[in-house]
Design a protein around this motif. Structure first.
Motif, PDB file in Angstrom:
ATOM      1  N   THR A 110       0.834  -1.192   0.000  1.00  0.00           N
ATOM      2  CA  THR A 110       0.000   0.000   0.000  1.00  0.00           C
ATOM      3  C   THR A 110       0.869   1.241   0.000  1.00  0.00           C
ATOM      4  N   GLY A 111       0.240   2.349  -0.175  1.00  0.00           N
ATOM      5  CA  GLY A 111       0.932   3.623  -0.089  1.00  0.00           C
ATOM      6  C   GLY A 111       1.336   4.172  -1.445  1.00  0.00           C
ATOM      7  N   ALA A 112       1.769   5.402  -1.402  1.00  0.00           N
ATOM      8  CA  ALA A 112       2.117   6.118  -2.636  1.00  0.00           C
ATOM      9  C   ALA A 112       3.259   5.460  -3.394  1.00  0.00           C
ATOM     10  N   GLN A 113       4.168   4.789  -2.697  1.00  0.00           N
ATOM     11  CA  GLN A 113       5.305   4.183  -3.392  1.00  0.00           C
ATOM     12  C   GLN A 113       4.856   3.070  -4.336  1.00  0.00           C
ATOM     13  N   ARG A 114       3.671   2.527  -4.159  1.00  0.00           N
ATOM     14  CA  ARG A 114       3.159   1.486  -5.053  1.00  0.00           C
ATOM     15  C   ARG A 114       2.330   2.070  -6.185  1.00  0.00           C
ATOM     16  N   VAL A 115       1.886   3.311  -6.056  1.00  0.00           N
ATOM     17  CA  VAL A 115       1.056   3.942  -7.074  1.00  0.00           C
ATOM     18  C   VAL A 115       1.885   4.832  -7.986  1.00  0.00           C
ATOM     19  N   TYR A 116       2.832   5.544  -7.412  1.00  0.00           N
ATOM     20  CA  TYR A 116       3.680   6.446  -8.186  1.00  0.00           C
ATOM     21  C   TYR A 116       5.083   5.865  -8.295  1.00  0.00           C
ATOM     22  N   GLY A 117       5.599   5.849  -9.498  1.00  0.00           N
ATOM     23  CA  GLY A 117       6.955   5.363  -9.722  1.00  0.00           C
ATOM     24  C   GLY A 117       7.974   6.436  -9.402  1.00  0.00           C
ATOM     25  N   GLU A 118       9.225   6.062  -9.475  1.00  0.00           N
ATOM     26  CA  GLU A 118      10.309   7.001  -9.248  1.00  0.00           C
ATOM     27  C   GLU A 118      10.299   8.053 -10.359  1.00  0.00           C
ATOM     28  N   PRO A 119      10.326   9.331  -9.985  1.00  0.00           N
ATOM     29  CA  PRO A 119      10.393  10.374 -11.016  1.00  0.00           C
ATOM     30  C   PRO A 119      11.709  10.265 -11.795  1.00  0.00           C
ATOM     31  N   TYR A 120      11.646  10.576 -13.057  1.00  0.00           N
ATOM     32  CA  TYR A 120      12.874  10.625 -13.846  1.00  0.00           C
ATOM     33  C   TYR A 120      12.842  11.867 -14.723  1.00  0.00           C
ATOM     34  N   GLU A 121      14.018  12.333 -15.061  1.00  0.00           N
ATOM     35  CA  GLU A 121      14.148  13.575 -15.821  1.00  0.00           C
ATOM     36  C   GLU A 121      14.968  13.330 -17.077  1.00  0.00           C
ATOM     37  N   ARG A 122      14.517  13.960 -18.155  1.00  0.00           N
ATOM     38  CA  ARG A 122      15.245  13.887 -19.422  1.00  0.00           C
ATOM     39  C   ARG A 122      14.956  15.165 -20.204  1.00  0.00           C
ATOM     40  N   ASP A 123      15.989  15.810 -20.653  1.00  0.00           N
ATOM     41  CA  ASP A 123      15.884  17.030 -21.455  1.00  0.00           C
ATOM     42  C   ASP A 123      15.035  18.105 -20.769  1.00  0.00           C
ATOM     43  N   GLY A 124      15.174  18.234 -19.453  1.00  0.00           N
ATOM     44  CA  GLY A 124      14.455  19.262 -18.713  1.00  0.00           C
ATOM     45  C   GLY A 124      13.007  18.938 -18.417  1.00  0.00           C
ATOM     46  N   ILE A 125      12.562  17.737 -18.711  1.00  0.00           N
ATOM     47  CA  ILE A 125      11.184  17.311 -18.460  1.00  0.00           C
ATOM     48  C   ILE A 125      11.214  16.229 -17.393  1.00  0.00           C
ATOM     49  N   THR A 126      10.406  16.406 -16.351  1.00  0.00           N
ATOM     50  CA  THR A 126      10.297  15.406 -15.287  1.00  0.00           C
ATOM     51  C   THR A 126       9.012  14.615 -15.480  1.00  0.00           C
ATOM     52  N   VAL A 127       9.118  13.309 -15.384  1.00  0.00           N
ATOM     53  CA  VAL A 127       7.975  12.413 -15.550  1.00  0.00           C
ATOM     54  C   VAL A 127       7.810  11.601 -14.272  1.00  0.00           C
ATOM     55  N   ILE A 128       6.566  11.573 -13.761  1.00  0.00           N
ATOM     56  CA  ILE A 128       6.236  10.771 -12.584  1.00  0.00           C
ATOM     57  C   ILE A 128       5.166   9.771 -13.012  1.00  0.00           C
ATOM     58  N   PRO A 129       5.551   8.506 -13.240  1.00  0.00           N
ATOM     59  CA  PRO A 129       4.575   7.507 -13.683  1.00  0.00           C
ATOM     60  C   PRO A 129       3.613   7.121 -12.560  1.00  0.00           C
ATOM     61  N   ALA A 130       2.393   6.761 -12.948  1.00  0.00           N
ATOM     62  CA  ALA A 130       1.374   6.354 -11.981  1.00  0.00           C
ATOM     63  C   ALA A 130       0.703   5.064 -12.450  1.00  0.00           C
ATOM     64  N   ALA A 131       0.274   4.265 -11.492  1.00  0.00           N
ATOM     65  CA  ALA A 131      -0.378   2.989 -11.795  1.00  0.00           C
ATOM     66  C   ALA A 131      -1.541   2.771 -10.833  1.00  0.00           C
ATOM     67  N   VAL A 132      -2.436   1.906 -11.220  1.00  0.00           N
ATOM     68  CA  VAL A 132      -3.496   1.472 -10.317  1.00  0.00           C
ATOM     69  C   VAL A 132      -3.117   0.075  -9.836  1.00  0.00           C
ATOM     70  N   ILE A 133      -3.215  -0.126  -8.538  1.00  0.00           N
ATOM     71  CA  ILE A 133      -2.857  -1.402  -7.924  1.00  0.00           C
ATOM     72  C   ILE A 133      -4.104  -1.969  -7.267  1.00  0.00           C
TER      73      ILE A 133
END
Length: 114
Positions: free
Chosen positions: A19-42
């Motif tokens: 449970t918790g946010a660590q299972r719903v949101y992935g590790e943020p990553y950055e490329r070319d000045g854009i940050t992406v935070i992936p999300a999933a439904v568990i």
């Protein structure tokens, strides 16, 4: 013996890891000045059993967990936007169900005309 100790962990540790946010949101990553935070439904579920019938006693148990991506937060130039994930499998299934429903309706309409 507490439930879960045969797996080398306490059941509270197991549940907190699922449970918790660590299972719903992935590790943020950055490329070319854009940050992406992936999300999933568990989703998860489980069941347990017990018995004491004429044939003897029983036990039971089971469970499962599944996850699928639903999108990502994209941060660029201080602006945040949500980008939903495209689930092609669900789109195909939805299209197949729609075609089947339309075929059934057409069949019924043609049958009434006779």
């Amino acid at each position: 013996m507490e439930l879960g100790t045969h797996l080398g962990m306490d059941i509270r540790e197991l549940l907190s890891g699922l449970t918790g946010a660590q299972r719903v949101y992935g590790e943020p990553y950055e490329r070319d000045g854009i940050t992406v935070i992936p999300a999933a439904v568990i989703r998860g579920g489980g069941g347990f059993g017990n018995g004491n019938g004429e044939l003897g006693s029983g036990e039971g148990g089971g469970g499962g967990i599944t996850g699928r991506p639903i999108g990502a937060y994209v941060i660029k130039d201080g602006e945040v936007r949500w980008e939903p994930a495209l689930d092609v499998g669900r789109l195909v299934l939805g299209g197949q169900l729609l075609v089947a429903l339309l075929a059934l309706l057409a069949f019924r309409l043609l049958r009434r005309r006779k």
